[in-house]
Design a protein around this motif. Structure first.
Motif, mmCIF file in Angstrom:
data_model
loop_
_atom_site.group_PDB
_atom_site.id
_atom_site.type_symbol
_atom_site.label_atom_id
_atom_site.label_comp_id
_atom_site.label_asym_id
_atom_site.label_seq_id
_atom_site.Cartn_x
_atom_site.Cartn_y
_atom_site.Cartn_z
ATOM 1 N N ASN A 177 0.824 -1.221 0.000
ATOM 2 C CA ASN A 177 0.000 0.000 0.000
ATOM 3 C C ASN A 177 0.854 1.266 0.000
ATOM 4 O OD1 ASN A 177 -2.365 -1.491 -0.021
ATOM 5 N ND2 ASN A 177 -2.603 -1.441 2.213
ATOM 6 N N GLY A 178 1.924 1.236 -0.787
ATOM 7 C CA GLY A 178 2.776 2.399 -0.938
ATOM 8 C C GLY A 178 3.756 2.633 0.199
ATOM 9 N N LYS A 179 3.788 1.736 1.166
ATOM 10 C CA LYS A 179 4.677 1.905 2.318
ATOM 11 C C LYS A 179 5.731 0.801 2.331
ATOM 12 C CE LYS A 179 2.948 3.179 6.280
ATOM 13 N NZ LYS A 179 2.259 3.174 7.613
ATOM 14 N N LYS A 180 6.988 1.198 2.619
ATOM 15 C CA LYS A 180 8.079 0.235 2.710
ATOM 16 C C LYS A 180 8.180 -0.328 4.127
ATOM 17 C CE LYS A 180 11.277 1.974 -0.840
ATOM 18 N NZ LYS A 180 12.638 2.523 -1.084
ATOM 19 N N TYR A 181 8.186 -1.655 4.209
ATOM 20 C CA TYR A 181 8.417 -2.343 5.477
ATOM 21 C C TYR A 181 9.797 -2.994 5.409
ATOM 22 C CZ TYR A 181 3.447 -1.726 6.482
ATOM 23 O OH TYR A 181 2.206 -1.177 6.719
ATOM 24 N N SER A 182 10.710 -2.522 6.243
ATOM 25 C CA SER A 182 12.091 -3.011 6.228
ATOM 26 C C SER A 182 12.157 -4.481 6.622
ATOM 27 C CB SER A 182 12.929 -2.165 7.200
ATOM 28 O OG SER A 182 14.192 -2.753 7.425
ATOM 29 N N TYR A 187 6.023 -6.016 13.055
ATOM 30 C CA TYR A 187 6.094 -5.542 11.673
ATOM 31 C C TYR A 187 7.488 -5.007 11.351
ATOM 32 C CZ TYR A 187 1.002 -5.827 11.281
ATOM 33 O OH TYR A 187 -0.292 -6.280 11.224
ATOM 34 N N GLY A 188 7.813 -4.989 10.058
ATOM 35 C CA GLY A 188 9.053 -4.380 9.633
ATOM 36 C C GLY A 188 9.033 -2.884 9.878
ATOM 37 N N VAL A 189 10.195 -2.323 10.168
ATOM 38 C CA VAL A 189 10.303 -0.899 10.434
ATOM 39 C C VAL A 189 9.909 -0.107 9.185
ATOM 40 C CG1 VAL A 189 11.903 0.950 11.054
ATOM 41 C CG2 VAL A 189 12.093 -1.282 12.151
#
Length: 345
Positions: A263-268, A277-279
């Protein structure tokens, strides 16, 4: 993990060894007998580079073999990919059963416990179930379900790992706890390589374990090893300031290479153990510390902690920190006071 880049001049003659990338150039200074050797192998899923100065080619090849053998032995203990690694065998044991572990694993567990305490729980080797969940979901090209994360979090928490220092044994308070040393083991491996070379009277050396770098003395005629720093969201572009380091370690953490987009967000790939969850912060972290393992876990923790707490942790650990983050579409730099002293002048 985003990368530090060590800068060097290389000449690449044909290699005479089938498993090693073998390169050397003669140094421009001091002893005319010393030669610069560069060996590369893929270990722990990353390229490992080993550079050192030695006066004998055959001895250099032998020393490089010994160093990479050390890495293989560590991988057999700490890999969460190898079915029969020591940590995977340990995770299969029944709850409450005390298991005597190798001295190497016990030492790393006790060091990781200290890191867990000092980082306020942001560095936690019991995130293995979460790590595997995110890895599996990424392979399947999907985002983890909320219920999956809740279930994986039930087996996360260092307090569920019981350590008996008298017998070098550990046990779990419940079944299903999985260990993940990914936030510390590469730095540890790089330091082991440097320590081995020092024990063999090789002091001018650098070991790069997929971006986690440990160093001995500076190269001949130099003040230190030259290291470049990537900036967030800048691909392979590096900062115009360069580090000059020796007898220490430097590690980085960030989402430049390894992340999940949802959804357009980067999860590290770096997972917050408390959230599951990823940072998501656009932050690149560079840590300079006394040894590779310390630099590695600090870089992981400082990717999760609020910036003020990260700076406070670094002061407690007598380490240096630089955080490059994006705020209002601009790069902003936060750093400890002593970080500037490591830049080239």
């Amino acid at each position: 993990m985003w990368r530090l880049i060590f800068l060097s001049w290389l000449v690449s003659p044909p290699t005479s060894h089938p498993q090693l990338s073998f390169r050397f150039v003669s140094p421009r200074t001091v002893s005319p007998q010393l030669k610069r050797f560069h060996f590369t192998e893929n270990k722990m899923g990353s390229p490992f580079n080993l550079i050192f100065y030695c006066d004998d080619s055959l001895r250099a090849v032998q020393l490089s073999k010994e160093c990479f053998t050390i890495v293989d032995s560590l991988n057999a203990i700490f890999s969460d990919y190898m079915e029969e690694s020591e940590i995977n065998r340990l995770s299969k044991q029944p709850a409450s059963k005390k298991v005597k572990v190798s001295a190497e694993l016990f030492s790393m567990i006790t060091q990781s416990r200290r890191a867990w305490i000092n980082s306020g729980g942001t560095f936690d080797i019991t995130v293995g179930a979460l790590t595997r969940l995110w890895r599996k979901a990424k392979k399947e090209k999907r985002f983890p379900e909320i219920e999956e994360i809740k279930q994986a979090k039930k087996t996360t928490g260092f307090e569920k790992l019981v350590i008996d220092s008298h017998s070098n044994s550990v046990s779990f308070t419940l079944k299903g706890i999985e260990l993940d040393f990914g936030g510390i083991v590469k730095g540890y491996a790089a330091q082991k390589m440097i320590d081995h070379l020092k024990s063999k009277s090789i002091s001018m050396a650098l070991a790069d374990a997929g971006g986690d770098i440990a160093m001995g003395d500076a190269p001949p005629g130099k003040q230190g090893w030259t290291i470049s720093i990537n900036l967030p969201e800048q691909g392979l572009d590096v900062w115009d300031k360069k580090l000059e380091l020796k007898n220490c370690a430097v590690a980085t953490s960030g989402d430049i290479y390894n992340y999940t987009l949802h959804n357009g967000k980067k999860y590290s790939h770096i997972i917050d153990p408390q959230m599951g969850y990823g940072v998501t912060s656009q932050r690149n972290v560079t840590v300079i510390a006394k040894d590779g393992a310390t630099a590695d876990w600090l870089a992981t923790a400082c990717s999760i902690l609020p910036i003020k707490k990260a700076l406070a942790l670094m002061k407690k650990e007598s380490a240096a920190l630089l955080i490059a983050t994006i705020e209002n579409e601009k790069i902003r730099i936060y750093k400890t006071e002593k970080f500037d002293s490591y830049f080239m002048r």
